[in-house]
Write a protein that holds these residues in place. Structure first.
Motif, PDB file in Angstrom:
ATOM      1  N   VAL A 106       0.751  -1.139   0.076  1.00 18.72           N
ATOM      2  CA  VAL A 106       0.009  -0.197  -0.047  1.00 18.72           C
ATOM      3  C   VAL A 106       1.017   1.303   0.006  1.00 18.72           C
ATOM      4  O   VAL A 106       0.736   2.147  -0.702  1.00 18.72           O
ATOM      5  CB  VAL A 106      -1.052  -0.016   1.123  1.00 18.72           C
ATOM      6  N   ALA A 107       1.928   1.362   0.900  1.00 17.57           N
ATOM      7  CA  ALA A 107       2.680   2.485   0.758  1.00 17.57           C
ATOM      8  C   ALA A 107       3.363   2.495  -0.506  1.00 17.57           C
ATOM      9  O   ALA A 107       3.731   3.731  -1.063  1.00 17.57           O
ATOM     10  CB  ALA A 107       4.032   2.303   1.979  1.00 17.57           C
ATOM     11  N   GLU A 108       3.898   1.465  -1.230  1.00 15.71           N
ATOM     12  CA  GLU A 108       4.682   1.569  -2.582  1.00 15.71           C
ATOM     13  C   GLU A 108       3.445   2.309  -3.491  1.00 15.71           C
ATOM     14  O   GLU A 108       4.028   3.064  -4.272  1.00 15.71           O
ATOM     15  CB  GLU A 108       5.115   0.338  -3.021  1.00 15.71           C
ATOM     16  N   PHE A 109       2.459   1.930  -3.525  1.00 15.95           N
ATOM     17  CA  PHE A 109       1.482   2.024  -4.420  1.00 15.95           C
ATOM     18  C   PHE A 109       1.177   3.644  -4.224  1.00 15.95           C
ATOM     19  O   PHE A 109       0.988   4.625  -5.120  1.00 15.95           O
ATOM     20  CB  PHE A 109       0.226   1.361  -4.503  1.00 15.95           C
ATOM     21  N   ARG A 110       0.833   4.240  -2.962  1.00 17.44           N
ATOM     22  CA  ARG A 110       0.517   5.723  -2.625  1.00 17.44           C
ATOM     23  C   ARG A 110       1.655   6.465  -3.014  1.00 17.44           C
ATOM     24  O   ARG A 110       1.259   7.677  -2.983  1.00 17.44           O
ATOM     25  CB  ARG A 110      -0.020   5.362  -1.150  1.00 17.44           C
ATOM     26  N   GLU A 111       2.712   5.985  -2.589  1.00 20.63           N
ATOM     27  CA  GLU A 111       3.887   6.970  -3.025  1.00 20.63           C
ATOM     28  C   GLU A 111       4.537   6.773  -4.382  1.00 20.63           C
ATOM     29  O   GLU A 111       5.391   7.584  -4.380  1.00 20.63           O
ATOM     30  CB  GLU A 111       4.936   6.570  -1.710  1.00 20.63           C
ATOM     31  N   GLY A 112       3.831   6.139  -5.366  1.00 21.39           N
ATOM     32  CA  GLY A 112       4.338   6.187  -6.503  1.00 21.39           C
ATOM     33  C   GLY A 112       5.601   5.302  -6.782  1.00 21.39           C
ATOM     34  O   GLY A 112       6.316   5.526  -7.968  1.00 21.39           O
ATOM     35  N   ARG A 113       5.918   4.602  -5.859  1.00 23.61           N
ATOM     36  CA  ARG A 113       7.123   3.747  -6.093  1.00 23.61           C
ATOM     37  C   ARG A 113       7.030   2.496  -6.944  1.00 23.61           C
ATOM     38  O   ARG A 113       7.868   1.749  -7.247  1.00 23.61           O
ATOM     39  CB  ARG A 113       7.786   3.142  -4.845  1.00 23.61           C
ATOM     40  N   ILE A 114       5.597   2.025  -7.145  1.00 18.07           N
ATOM     41  CA  ILE A 114       5.408   0.946  -7.980  1.00 18.07           C
ATOM     42  C   ILE A 114       4.096   1.354  -8.952  1.00 18.07           C
ATOM     43  O   ILE A 114       3.313   2.168  -8.338  1.00 18.07           O
ATOM     44  CB  ILE A 114       4.882  -0.326  -7.056  1.00 18.07           C
ATOM     45  N   ASN A 115       4.234   0.900 -10.081  1.00 16.60           N
ATOM     46  CA  ASN A 115       3.040   1.251 -11.060  1.00 16.60           C
ATOM     47  C   ASN A 115       1.939   0.563 -10.886  1.00 16.60           C
ATOM     48  O   ASN A 115       1.984  -0.627 -11.063  1.00 16.60           O
ATOM     49  CB  ASN A 115       3.865   0.980 -12.458  1.00 16.60           C
ATOM     50  N   PRO A 116       0.699   0.947 -10.702  1.00 12.16           N
ATOM     51  CA  PRO A 116      -0.349   0.207 -10.070  1.00 12.16           C
ATOM     52  C   PRO A 116      -0.978  -0.508 -11.540  1.00 12.16           C
ATOM     53  O   PRO A 116      -1.950  -1.161 -11.590  1.00 12.16           O
ATOM     54  CB  PRO A 116      -1.520   1.207  -9.500  1.00 12.16           C
ATOM     55  N   ARG A 117      -0.613   0.290 -12.647  1.00  8.95           N
ATOM     56  CA  ARG A 117      -1.360  -0.148 -14.007  1.00  8.95           C
ATOM     57  C   ARG A 117      -0.161  -0.452 -15.048  1.00  8.95           C
ATOM     58  O   ARG A 117      -0.379   0.290 -16.045  1.00  8.95           O
ATOM     59  CB  ARG A 117      -2.449   0.927 -14.415  1.00  8.95           C
ATOM     60  N   PRO A 118       0.395  -1.477 -14.875  1.00 11.99           N
ATOM     61  CA  PRO A 118       1.483  -1.639 -15.779  1.00 11.99           C
ATOM     62  C   PRO A 118       1.138  -2.329 -17.002  1.00 11.99           C
ATOM     63  O   PRO A 118       0.271  -3.004 -17.187  1.00 11.99           O
ATOM     64  CB  PRO A 118       2.584  -2.590 -14.852  1.00 11.99           C
ATOM     65  N   GLU A 119       1.826  -2.074 -17.993  1.00 12.80           N
ATOM     66  CA  GLU A 119       1.860  -2.748 -19.463  1.00 12.80           C
ATOM     67  C   GLU A 119       2.752  -3.494 -19.606  1.00 12.80           C
ATOM     68  O   GLU A 119       3.840  -3.414 -20.057  1.00 12.80           O
ATOM     69  CB  GLU A 119       1.588  -1.738 -20.454  1.00 12.80           C
ATOM     70  N   ILE A 120       2.882  -4.950 -19.197  1.00 14.65           N
ATOM     71  CA  ILE A 120       3.646  -5.859 -19.289  1.00 14.65           C
ATOM     72  C   ILE A 120       4.145  -6.214 -20.797  1.00 14.65           C
ATOM     73  O   ILE A 120       3.188  -6.513 -21.601  1.00 14.65           O
ATOM     74  CB  ILE A 120       3.380  -7.224 -18.374  1.00 14.65           C
ATOM     75  N   ALA A 121       5.412  -6.203 -20.962  1.00 15.31           N
ATOM     76  CA  ALA A 121       5.902  -6.338 -22.274  1.00 15.31           C
ATOM     77  C   ALA A 121       6.721  -7.598 -22.381  1.00 15.31           C
ATOM     78  O   ALA A 121       7.572  -7.793 -21.572  1.00 15.31           O
ATOM     79  CB  ALA A 121       6.355  -5.182 -22.963  1.00 15.31           C
TER      80      ALA A 121
END
Length: 329
Positions: free
Chosen positions: A62-77
């Protein structure tokens, strides 16, 4: 591994915990399907009693998503494609999504070619690596998987030794059996958690220390570096916590002989091994994965025991992001 359930543990039904976890992840901007998938994985790990890698990880995520440290909507390639190999880029997202994609790919390729290896890069934590082994076990594949970080740097502490060169990467072996618990050795490669005991361990059990050190390097080299992450860009990810990589190797056991006979023999070995006397101080004789498998069978109906500090942590998250706690209503 034996786990002592504290007397103050409260049993929460798995469906209730899955729904809560899904809603928490949706609140931090994950798509509904992604949130439900990760919630299922986290609760499955809680069912198995691996408390460090279940819903306790929500505080971190939750901290990573709220602080922008992980992309919540990635486009996996997919960035490399060969008949029995592939590499996927996680676009800075949580590791669960790209590791699932990698596992689906390695299953398909191993079934087509007998053996396959798939790597991932540029993503966050993949969680308990046994998650992916169990996906492959459903297809009668034996797997070896490792996860690790990227952009290794030499430790700078004045007292650092070679023991401090590596962190604590996971590795996992999964092997199918005909009945009963499958063989799942899901472990941390660091066998000595308390660094202050290093000198004593070297005197008492030196093999234990050196073999653990070797496994830690192996996990890092086959995960964090293998997927093409030894580049300047990997040390400066767009999403600050997207510093992880994952490798899974799968073998189609049926290509090597009689699948059913193999699985039956493994089931016999596991069954008869568990009929032996327990090791000193333990209540039952278990092999890797068997105790976790038993917990899954019972806790799905009796509930998952969560300690007061675990429940308090979930309550704090719920309050912060305004999500109701179903077991308190």
């Amino acid at each position: 591994m034996p786990v002592c359930v504290p007397e103050d543990a409260r049993r929460i039904m798995p469906d209730m915990l899955r729904d809560f976890t899904t809603e928490v992840l949706r609140k931090v901007d994950l798509p509904a399907d992604d949130a439900a998938l990760i919630a299922r994985y986290l609760v499955d790990v809680d069912l198995r009693g691996v408390v460090s890698h279940g819903t306790r990880q929500l505080r971190r995520y939750v901290a990573e998503f709220r602080e922008g440290r992980i992309n919540p909507r990635p486009e996996i390639a997919q960035v490399m494609d060969a008949p029995s190999m592939a590499i996927f880029d996680g676009d800075g997202g949580t590791g669960y999504l790209v590791a699932t994609r990698a596992t689906e790919s390695v299953i398909e390729r191993a079934k087509a070619n007998g053996i396959a290896v798939v790597c991932t890069r540029n993503h966050g934590h993949v969680g308990s690596v046994g998650i992916y082994a169990r996906l492959a076990l459903a297809c009668d594949l034996a797997t070896f998987s490792v996860a690790g970080g990227v952009a290794w740097e030499k430790p700078t502490q004045p007292d650092a030794t070679v023991w401090d060169a590596m962190g604590a990467p996971p590795m996992c072996f999964g092997i199918p059996t005909a009945e009963g618990p499958p063989f799942v050795l899901d472990m941390n490669a660091n066998m000595l958690k308390d660094r202050s005991k290093l000198a004593e361990a070297l005197q008492t059990f030196p093999d234990f220390v050196f073999k653990s050190l070797g496994m830690r390097f192996t996990s890092w080299f086959l995960a964090g570096i293998l997927a093409g992450t030894a580049t300047p860009e990997s040390s400066r990810p767009k999403f600050a916590s997207a510093t992880r990589a994952f490798t899974i190797v799968a073998i189609d056991v049926a290509r090597l002989g009689d699948l059913e006979a193999y699985k039956a023999e493994l089931a016999r070995i596991v069954r008869e091994s568990r009929s032996l006397n327990p090791m000193p101080g333990l209540a039952s004789a278990e092999v890797p994965g068997s105790l976790e498998w038993q917990r899954e069978q019972t806790r799905e109906h009796s509930g998952i025991p969560l300690t007061e500090d675990h429940l308090d942590m979930l309550q704090r998250i719920a309050t912060e992001i305004n999500v109701p706690v179903p077991w308190e209503s």
